[in-house]
Scaffold this motif. Structure first.
Motif, PDB file in Angstrom:
ATOM      1  N   ALA A   3       0.863  -1.182   0.000  1.00 27.09           N
ATOM      2  CA  ALA A   3       0.000   0.000   0.000  1.00 27.09           C
ATOM      3  C   ALA A   3       0.899   1.232   0.000  1.00 27.09           C
ATOM      4  O   ALA A   3       1.876   1.290   0.731  1.00 27.09           O
ATOM      5  CB  ALA A   3      -0.901   0.007   1.224  1.00 27.09           C
ATOM      6  N   ALA A   4       0.557   2.177  -0.825  1.00 28.03           N
ATOM      7  CA  ALA A   4       1.313   3.426  -0.903  1.00 28.03           C
ATOM      8  C   ALA A   4       0.603   4.462  -0.051  1.00 28.03           C
ATOM      9  O   ALA A   4      -0.103   5.323  -0.547  1.00 28.03           O
ATOM     10  CB  ALA A   4       1.429   3.888  -2.347  1.00 28.03           C
ATOM     11  N   SER A   5       0.784   4.383   1.256  1.00 28.99           N
ATOM     12  CA  SER A   5       0.106   5.294   2.182  1.00 28.99           C
ATOM     13  C   SER A   5       0.992   6.504   2.488  1.00 28.99           C
ATOM     14  O   SER A   5       2.133   6.353   2.923  1.00 28.99           O
ATOM     15  CB  SER A   5      -0.235   4.582   3.485  1.00 28.99           C
ATOM     16  OG  SER A   5      -0.769   5.510   4.408  1.00 28.99           O
ATOM     17  N   PRO A   6       0.457   7.717   2.307  1.00 26.40           N
ATOM     18  CA  PRO A   6       1.223   8.919   2.599  1.00 26.40           C
ATOM     19  C   PRO A   6       1.069   9.404   4.046  1.00 26.40           C
ATOM     20  O   PRO A   6       1.608  10.441   4.396  1.00 26.40           O
ATOM     21  CB  PRO A   6       0.617   9.935   1.631  1.00 26.40           C
ATOM     22  CG  PRO A   6      -0.821   9.528   1.570  1.00 26.40           C
ATOM     23  CD  PRO A   6      -0.804   8.021   1.626  1.00 26.40           C
ATOM     24  N   ILE A   7       0.347   8.663   4.867  1.00 25.83           N
ATOM     25  CA  ILE A   7      -0.004   9.164   6.205  1.00 25.83           C
ATOM     26  C   ILE A   7       1.228   9.550   7.014  1.00 25.83           C
ATOM     27  O   ILE A   7       1.309  10.656   7.545  1.00 25.83           O
ATOM     28  CB  ILE A   7      -0.891   8.154   6.955  1.00 25.83           C
ATOM     29  CG1 ILE A   7      -2.247   8.055   6.254  1.00 25.83           C
ATOM     30  CG2 ILE A   7      -1.066   8.559   8.413  1.00 25.83           C
ATOM     31  CD1 ILE A   7      -3.152   6.955   6.780  1.00 25.83           C
ATOM     32  N   SER A   8       2.212   8.661   7.135  1.00 23.69           N
ATOM     33  CA  SER A   8       3.382   8.999   7.964  1.00 23.69           C
ATOM     34  C   SER A   8       4.210  10.119   7.331  1.00 23.69           C
ATOM     35  O   SER A   8       4.774  10.952   8.039  1.00 23.69           O
ATOM     36  CB  SER A   8       4.243   7.755   8.215  1.00 23.69           C
ATOM     37  OG  SER A   8       4.729   7.239   6.994  1.00 23.69           O
ATOM     38  N   GLY A  68       3.293  19.073  -1.443  1.00 25.35           N
ATOM     39  CA  GLY A  68       2.489  17.875  -1.218  1.00 25.35           C
ATOM     40  C   GLY A  68       2.472  16.940  -2.410  1.00 25.35           C
ATOM     41  O   GLY A  68       2.543  15.718  -2.253  1.00 25.35           O
ATOM     42  N   THR A  69       2.389  17.500  -3.619  1.00 25.63           N
ATOM     43  CA  THR A  69       2.396  16.621  -4.789  1.00 25.63           C
ATOM     44  C   THR A  69       3.749  15.927  -4.939  1.00 25.63           C
ATOM     45  O   THR A  69       3.810  14.755  -5.306  1.00 25.63           O
ATOM     46  CB  THR A  69       2.035  17.378  -6.088  1.00 25.63           C
ATOM     47  OG1 THR A  69       2.919  18.471  -6.275  1.00 25.63           O
ATOM     48  CG2 THR A  69       0.603  17.881  -6.054  1.00 25.63           C
ATOM     49  N   SER A  70       4.828  16.629  -4.599  1.00 30.33           N
ATOM     50  CA  SER A  70       6.150  16.000  -4.625  1.00 30.33           C
ATOM     51  C   SER A  70       6.241  14.896  -3.574  1.00 30.33           C
ATOM     52  O   SER A  70       6.841  13.841  -3.819  1.00 30.33           O
ATOM     53  CB  SER A  70       7.250  17.032  -4.389  1.00 30.33           C
ATOM     54  OG  SER A  70       7.289  17.947  -5.462  1.00 30.33           O
ATOM     55  N   ALA A  71       5.641  15.128  -2.408  1.00 36.15           N
ATOM     56  CA  ALA A  71       5.646  14.110  -1.360  1.00 36.15           C
ATOM     57  C   ALA A  71       4.857  12.874  -1.799  1.00 36.15           C
ATOM     58  O   ALA A  71       5.276  11.738  -1.563  1.00 36.15           O
ATOM     59  CB  ALA A  71       5.066  14.677  -0.067  1.00 36.15           C
ATOM     60  N   TYR A  72       3.702  13.084  -2.449  1.00 36.74           N
ATOM     61  CA  TYR A  72       2.937  11.942  -2.973  1.00 36.74           C
ATOM     62  C   TYR A  72       3.772  11.163  -3.992  1.00 36.74           C
ATOM     63  O   TYR A  72       3.766   9.929  -4.000  1.00 36.74           O
ATOM     64  CB  TYR A  72       1.639  12.406  -3.634  1.00 36.74           C
ATOM     65  CG  TYR A  72       0.480  12.543  -2.689  1.00 36.74           C
ATOM     66  CD1 TYR A  72      -0.019  11.451  -1.987  1.00 36.74           C
ATOM     67  CD2 TYR A  72      -0.149  13.766  -2.519  1.00 36.74           C
ATOM     68  CE1 TYR A  72      -1.098  11.582  -1.127  1.00 36.74           C
ATOM     69  CE2 TYR A  72      -1.227  13.907  -1.661  1.00 36.74           C
ATOM     70  CZ  TYR A  72      -1.704  12.809  -0.969  1.00 36.74           C
ATOM     71  OH  TYR A  72      -2.765  12.929  -0.124  1.00 36.74           O
ATOM     72  N   ALA A  73       4.487  11.873  -4.855  1.00 37.49           N
ATOM     73  CA  ALA A  73       5.334  11.203  -5.846  1.00 37.49           C
ATOM     74  C   ALA A  73       6.419  10.384  -5.152  1.00 37.49           C
ATOM     75  O   ALA A  73       6.747   9.273  -5.593  1.00 37.49           O
ATOM     76  CB  ALA A  73       5.958  12.227  -6.788  1.00 37.49           C
ATOM     77  N   GLY A  74       6.970  10.909  -4.066  1.00 44.09           N
ATOM     78  CA  GLY A  74       7.979  10.175  -3.310  1.00 44.09           C
ATOM     79  C   GLY A  74       7.423   8.902  -2.694  1.00 44.09           C
ATOM     80  O   GLY A  74       8.088   7.859  -2.684  1.00 44.09           O
ATOM     81  N   VAL A  75       6.199   8.966  -2.190  1.00 37.19           N
ATOM     82  CA  VAL A  75       5.549   7.780  -1.624  1.00 37.19           C
ATOM     83  C   VAL A  75       5.374   6.719  -2.706  1.00 37.19           C
ATOM     84  O   VAL A  75       5.661   5.537  -2.500  1.00 37.19           O
ATOM     85  CB  VAL A  75       4.179   8.154  -0.997  1.00 37.19           C
ATOM     86  CG1 VAL A  75       3.380   6.913  -0.635  1.00 37.19           C
ATOM     87  CG2 VAL A  75       4.371   9.043   0.225  1.00 37.19           C
ATOM     88  N   LEU A  76       4.917   7.142  -3.870  1.00 39.12           N
ATOM     89  CA  LEU A  76       4.718   6.208  -4.970  1.00 39.12           C
ATOM     90  C   LEU A  76       6.050   5.592  -5.412  1.00 39.12           C
ATOM     91  O   LEU A  76       6.162   4.374  -5.597  1.00 39.12           O
ATOM     92  CB  LEU A  76       4.032   6.897  -6.146  1.00 39.12           C
ATOM     93  CG  LEU A  76       3.789   6.029  -7.372  1.00 39.12           C
ATOM     94  CD1 LEU A  76       2.896   4.836  -7.043  1.00 39.12           C
ATOM     95  CD2 LEU A  76       3.185   6.855  -8.490  1.00 39.12           C
ATOM     96  N   ALA A  77       7.072   6.421  -5.568  1.00 36.70           N
ATOM     97  CA  ALA A  77       8.381   5.917  -5.995  1.00 36.70           C
ATOM     98  C   ALA A  77       8.938   4.920  -4.975  1.00 36.70           C
ATOM     99  O   ALA A  77       9.482   3.870  -5.354  1.00 36.70           O
ATOM    100  CB  ALA A  77       9.357   7.083  -6.191  1.00 36.70           C
TER     101      ALA A  77
END
Length: 88
Positions: A3-8, A68-77
């Motif tokens: 799961a690609a969770s951005p919560i933490s 935030g969009t960069s952080a989401y991309a980091g989670v996905l990567a």
């Protein structure tokens, strides 16, 4: 299962704090998808919820900002790397 969770990643960067990665409540047009003068008022989401209030809630409210969009991309990567995805 992965799961690609951005919560933490987003902890401490919530919408209304300093250093936020999420937009707070935004009023009136802030982007192309927002309500603009001359538009059908029925397309406006009044804020606060009051049909006679001329302020319209922007659709950018509570969406990620540039950081935030960069952080989401980091989670996905990171998640793709964990499952061994090499690109394709």
């Amino acid at each position: 299962m992965y799961a690609a969770s951005p919560i933490s990643d987003f902890a401490g960067h919530e919408a209304c704090g300093s250093g936020s990665w999420i937009n707070p409540i935004m009023i009136n047009p802030n982007g192309e998808g927002d309500f603009h003068a001359g538009d059908d008022p029925a397309t406006c989401i009044p804020y606060p919820p009051n049909p006679s209030n001329p302020l319209c809630l922007s659709r950018e409210s509570f969406h990620p900002n540039d950081t935030g969009t960069s952080a989401y991309a980091g989670v996905l990567a990171r998640t793709l790397s964990q499952i061994g995805y090499q690109g394709g």
